[in-house]
Design an enzyme around this catalytic site. Structure first.
Site, PDB file in Angstrom:
ATOM      1  N   ASN A 181      47.915  32.528  28.801  1.00 53.83           N
ATOM      2  CA  ASN A 181      48.285  32.312  29.790  1.00 53.83           C
ATOM      3  C   ASN A 181      47.444  32.860  31.110  1.00 53.83           C
ATOM      4  OD1 ASN A 181      49.008  34.974  29.767  1.00 53.83           O
ATOM      5  ND2 ASN A 181      51.390  34.689  30.105  1.00 53.83           N
ATOM      6  N   ASP A 230      45.360  48.810  28.059  1.00 55.23           N
ATOM      7  CA  ASP A 230      46.776  49.037  27.818  1.00 55.23           C
ATOM      8  C   ASP A 230      47.467  49.670  26.409  1.00 55.23           C
ATOM      9  OD1 ASP A 230      45.750  46.879  26.171  1.00 55.23           O
ATOM     10  OD2 ASP A 230      46.496  45.242  27.577  1.00 55.23           O
ATOM     11  N   GLU A 287      50.361  40.060  33.692  1.00 54.99           N
ATOM     12  CA  GLU A 287      51.067  38.769  33.370  1.00 54.99           C
ATOM     13  C   GLU A 287      50.770  37.841  34.868  1.00 54.99           C
ATOM     14  OE1 GLU A 287      51.620  37.662  30.481  1.00 54.99           O
ATOM     15  OE2 GLU A 287      52.863  38.991  29.407  1.00 54.99           O
ATOM     16  N   HIS A 335      46.345  36.059  31.215  1.00 50.69           N
ATOM     17  CA  HIS A 335      46.685  37.301  31.522  1.00 50.69           C
ATOM     18  C   HIS A 335      45.383  38.335  31.072  1.00 50.69           C
ATOM     19  CE1 HIS A 335      48.748  38.107  27.383  1.00 50.69           C
ATOM     20  NE2 HIS A 335      47.612  38.962  27.376  1.00 50.69           N
TER      21      HIS A 335
END
Ligand code: GLP
Length: 250
Positions: free
Chosen positions: A136, A67, A143, A138
């Protein structure tokens, strides 16, 4: 999905560095998917130490990063481009043209995303994808809520991710709002996946990943559907999982 429990960050990094080195030594043209974040930094340092000691060559290796932030230039110190050169590429003999990282400053960012997916498809998926995990759950910048069939795409980062990543920026409002990321489907194209997790802040995500069915609420839980995924987690990262398991056995 296999779980390897290690003591701490150092042991996790050693496991990952040796895993990667085995691949590089057994296939000099190996295609490595790489990750950013604090988690793999020590692993990269160990690869550099090995390069200095043993001169393991990366001349024919190619790398594909997960990314990049949208809206910052590759040479911006906060870009993932800069991160990768600063923590690895500047110190090993990988040719610049074999390094693939999405360009967050592309004039047509959606075209950039489909071009990146095309590159991944051309190589038939990477041989080994290294992953970290967000607090979380990801992976890359996928996400919670991201459909599992998503390929490389543009995402709006959640507040929690921007806050977690703000430690690399002057302040949280300097963290870009968008990123370009390999999708979950792109990650699943990898022949092997190695996910690293260290520290208490990852304990909830690791717990969610291993308990219950795979769900888009915890993107990393998709690795259950991959035939060759290994999770290397240290004592703190597995603490909630272990505590729950021992409670259910008592
Ligand atoms: C970022 C990256 C992820 C990384 C995550 C965890 O959001 N896009 O690829 O896994 O951070 O980072 P850290 O290793 O610093 O906890």
């Amino acid at each position: 999905m296999k779980l390897v429990k290690v003591k701490g960050h150092e042991e996790m990094s050693e496991f990952a560095a040796n895993y990667i080195l085995d691949k590089v030594k057994s296939n000099c043209q190996v295609k490595l998917g790489l990750a950013t974040g604090g988690t793999p930094v020590r692993t990269y340092e160990m690869l550099i130490e090995d390069f200095r000691r043993n001169y393991t060559s990366y001349q024919n290796v190619s790398t594909y990063n997960l990314d990049e932030y949208v809206g910052i230039a590759p040479d911006d110190p906060n870009s993932y481009h800069s991160f990768m050169f600063k923590h690895l590429f500047d110190y090993i003999n990988i040719p610049r043209e074999k390094v693939y990282i999405p360009n967050g400053l592309s004039a047509d960012i959606h075209q950039e995303a489909s071009n990146y997916e095309y590159i991944i498809d051309q190589i038939g998926g990477v041989d080994l994808q290294l992953l970290g995990i967000g607090e979380n759950g990801h992976i890359g910048f996928n996400e919670p809520g991201t459909p599992f069939d998503t390929e490389t795409h543009i995402v709006t980062l959640t507040e929690s991710t921007r806050r977690a990543n703000s430690r690399y920026f002057e302040s949280v409002d300097k963290v870009p709002e968008k990123a370009i990321t390999m999708g979950i489907a792109s990650i699943l194209k990898s022949k092997e996946i190695l996910l690293l997790a260290s520290g208490e802040s990852k304990a909830e995500a690791i717990y969610q990943m291993f308990t219950g069915e795979s769900s888009i609420d915890c993107p990393a839980s998709v690795l259950k559907n991959h035939p060759n995924a290994v999770v290397v987690a240290d004592e703190k990262a597995v603490s909630k999982l272990i505590a729950t398991m021992s409670m259910s056995h008592s």
